[in-house]
Enzyme design. Sequence first.
Site, PDB file in Angstrom:
ATOM      1  N   LYS A  35       0.845  -1.204   0.000  1.00  0.00           N
ATOM      2  CA  LYS A  35       0.000   0.000   0.000  1.00  0.00           C
ATOM      3  C   LYS A  35       0.879   1.253   0.000  1.00  0.00           C
ATOM      4  O   LYS A  35       2.097   1.173   0.225  1.00  0.00           O
ATOM      5  CB  LYS A  35      -0.912  -0.013   1.221  1.00  0.00           C
ATOM      6  CG  LYS A  35      -0.142  -0.026   2.548  1.00  0.00           C
ATOM      7  CD  LYS A  35      -1.058  -0.327   3.733  1.00  0.00           C
ATOM      8  CE  LYS A  35      -0.287  -0.352   5.044  1.00  0.00           C
ATOM      9  NZ  LYS A  35      -1.105  -0.838   6.147  1.00  0.00           N
ATOM     10  N   ARG A 130     -10.404  -0.236  15.208  1.00  0.00           N
ATOM     11  CA  ARG A 130     -10.405   0.575  13.999  1.00  0.00           C
ATOM     12  C   ARG A 130     -11.388  -0.108  13.056  1.00  0.00           C
ATOM     13  O   ARG A 130     -12.566   0.126  13.147  1.00  0.00           O
ATOM     14  CB  ARG A 130      -8.973   0.669  13.444  1.00  0.00           C
ATOM     15  CG  ARG A 130      -8.720   1.892  12.623  1.00  0.00           C
ATOM     16  CD  ARG A 130      -7.266   2.012  12.204  1.00  0.00           C
ATOM     17  NE  ARG A 130      -6.762   0.811  11.564  1.00  0.00           N
ATOM     18  CZ  ARG A 130      -5.513   0.659  11.133  1.00  0.00           C
ATOM     19  NH1 ARG A 130      -4.635   1.631  11.284  1.00  0.00           N
ATOM     20  NH2 ARG A 130      -5.132  -0.454  10.543  1.00  0.00           N
ATOM     21  N   TYR A 255      16.888  29.510   9.418  1.00  0.00           N
ATOM     22  CA  TYR A 255      15.667  30.174   9.872  1.00  0.00           C
ATOM     23  C   TYR A 255      15.601  30.222  11.390  1.00  0.00           C
ATOM     24  O   TYR A 255      15.971  29.270  12.072  1.00  0.00           O
ATOM     25  CB  TYR A 255      14.435  29.408   9.374  1.00  0.00           C
ATOM     26  CG  TYR A 255      14.158  29.606   7.896  1.00  0.00           C
ATOM     27  CD1 TYR A 255      13.889  30.862   7.380  1.00  0.00           C
ATOM     28  CD2 TYR A 255      14.162  28.517   7.035  1.00  0.00           C
ATOM     29  CE1 TYR A 255      13.625  31.021   6.030  1.00  0.00           C
ATOM     30  CE2 TYR A 255      13.897  28.674   5.692  1.00  0.00           C
ATOM     31  CZ  TYR A 255      13.628  29.941   5.187  1.00  0.00           C
ATOM     32  OH  TYR A 255      13.370  30.102   3.860  1.00  0.00           O
ATOM     33  N   MET A 303      13.023  23.961   3.246  1.00  0.00           N
ATOM     34  CA  MET A 303      12.340  23.207   2.188  1.00  0.00           C
ATOM     35  C   MET A 303      13.322  22.503   1.251  1.00  0.00           C
ATOM     36  O   MET A 303      13.111  21.347   0.872  1.00  0.00           O
ATOM     37  CB  MET A 303      11.435  24.148   1.377  1.00  0.00           C
ATOM     38  CG  MET A 303      10.547  23.409   0.396  1.00  0.00           C
ATOM     39  SD  MET A 303       9.523  24.486  -0.599  1.00  0.00           S
ATOM     40  CE  MET A 303       8.327  25.051   0.589  1.00  0.00           C
TER      41      MET A 303
HETATM   42  C1  LIG Z   1      -0.309  -1.848   6.820  1.00  0.00           C
HETATM   43  C2  LIG Z   1      -0.872  -3.134   7.274  1.00  0.00           C
HETATM   44  C3  LIG Z   1      -0.048  -4.257   7.438  1.00  0.00           C
HETATM   45  C4  LIG Z   1       1.468  -4.198   7.342  1.00  0.00           C
HETATM   46  O1  LIG Z   1       1.974  -3.612   8.517  1.00  0.00           O
HETATM   47  P1  LIG Z   1       3.555  -3.493   8.783  1.00  0.00           P
HETATM   48  O2  LIG Z   1       3.647  -2.962  10.166  1.00  0.00           O
HETATM   49  O3  LIG Z   1       4.056  -2.497   7.783  1.00  0.00           O
HETATM   50  O4  LIG Z   1       4.126  -4.828   8.601  1.00  0.00           O
HETATM   51  C5  LIG Z   1      -0.650  -5.464   7.731  1.00  0.00           C
HETATM   52  N1  LIG Z   1      -1.998  -5.555   7.887  1.00  0.00           N
HETATM   53  C6  LIG Z   1      -2.817  -4.487   7.771  1.00  0.00           C
HETATM   54  C7  LIG Z   1      -4.273  -4.655   7.970  1.00  0.00           C
HETATM   55  C8  LIG Z   1      -2.286  -3.238   7.479  1.00  0.00           C
HETATM   56  O5  LIG Z   1      -3.097  -2.181   7.381  1.00  0.00           O
END
Ligand SMILES: *Cc1c(COP(=O)(O)O)cnc(C)c1O
Length: 360
Positions: A35, A130, A255, A303
Amino acid sequence: MTPAAYAVLDLEAVQHNLTRIRNYAPQAKIMAVIKANAYGHGLLRIAAHLTNVDAFAVARVDEAVRLRRSGFLQRIAVLEGFACAEELNDLLHYQIDAVVHCAEQIALLEQADSVQALRVWLKCDSGMNRLGFKNQEFIAAYQRLRQLSWIAQPINLMTHLANADNREDDMTLSQVQLFKRLTQECSGERSIANSAGILGWQEALSDWVRPGIMLYGISPFANQSGTQLGLKPIMSLHSHLIAVKHIEKGESVGYAGRWICEHPTRFGVVAIGYGDGYPRYAKTGTPVLVNGLRVPLIGRVSMDMITVDLASQPHAKPGDPVILWGKGLDVEEIAHCADTIPYTLVCGITQRVQIVEQEA
Ligand SMILES: *Cc1c(COP(=O)(O)O)cnc(C)c1O
């Protein structure tokens, strides 16, 4: 001409890290989590180097569709499932697995009717609070899905760990126990572990594991780096010095004049900043590799530039190579210095950073 800011990706490390995952979870099938543009490493690029995993996982439908349209035929699961009938149609059309985590999704499934089978992962909320169904709601959701003839049976089952990166917290064990209890009567395949689950909790290994961060060679734990876990970081972030200057005692740099010089010294300006994804909140003292040696960041990150103290490098000059993280400097350490986690650093690399692929 080398670009000002570039990320070198060691694509051989992908297979190395996969082998490590297999060592940790030898019985499990692997759902490689790619992802968020493969955690900043490039969705299609990383997918192309994961030819031998059992499935891909992405968060959103559009990420999965992009994989399909680019010709990837592997099994893909969408971790957030679908949010409307159109997305459900896309999943059916492209033959993508859906995570089902709420009653609204089940209602959409009950209203739909398909000649094609849809593979689903029913998500149990075992304490993360969640996504997912809790307790009796989980059982009820399972029963409802069993009634739908076009849902592929048996139904796959999953849950997500909330605190597996803390090896002292019993929460992981209670989550695993609750999930096992709720799915006792179900026949489908199960999936629990993210990277921290794979590395830290034997109990969380099941039919499928879902490694994300460790695939990229990075540790999910605060007190241990990927390198220490036998992983190889894929990404190294590079730049170079564009100016070297002297500064007198009492003068400030950058800055807000936040860093005030205590004795005359030399400092360097590096062509990378938060516009490239270098963390704005990296503190004075954050290590930077100049000519392969550690020097401290000084003053504020801007930046397009950062400044580093070159007292230890009297011969450093414009053009000299700089590494911000990666080979020789763990991204975990930089994350710690910026009060964040390494996930945000690799995900946060911006468009401006050129990608240089490195193989063999
Ligand atoms: C992002 C995610 C993972 C992977 O998590 P990592 O900590 O990057 O290994 C696995 N399962 C779900 C449901 C996730 O959202």
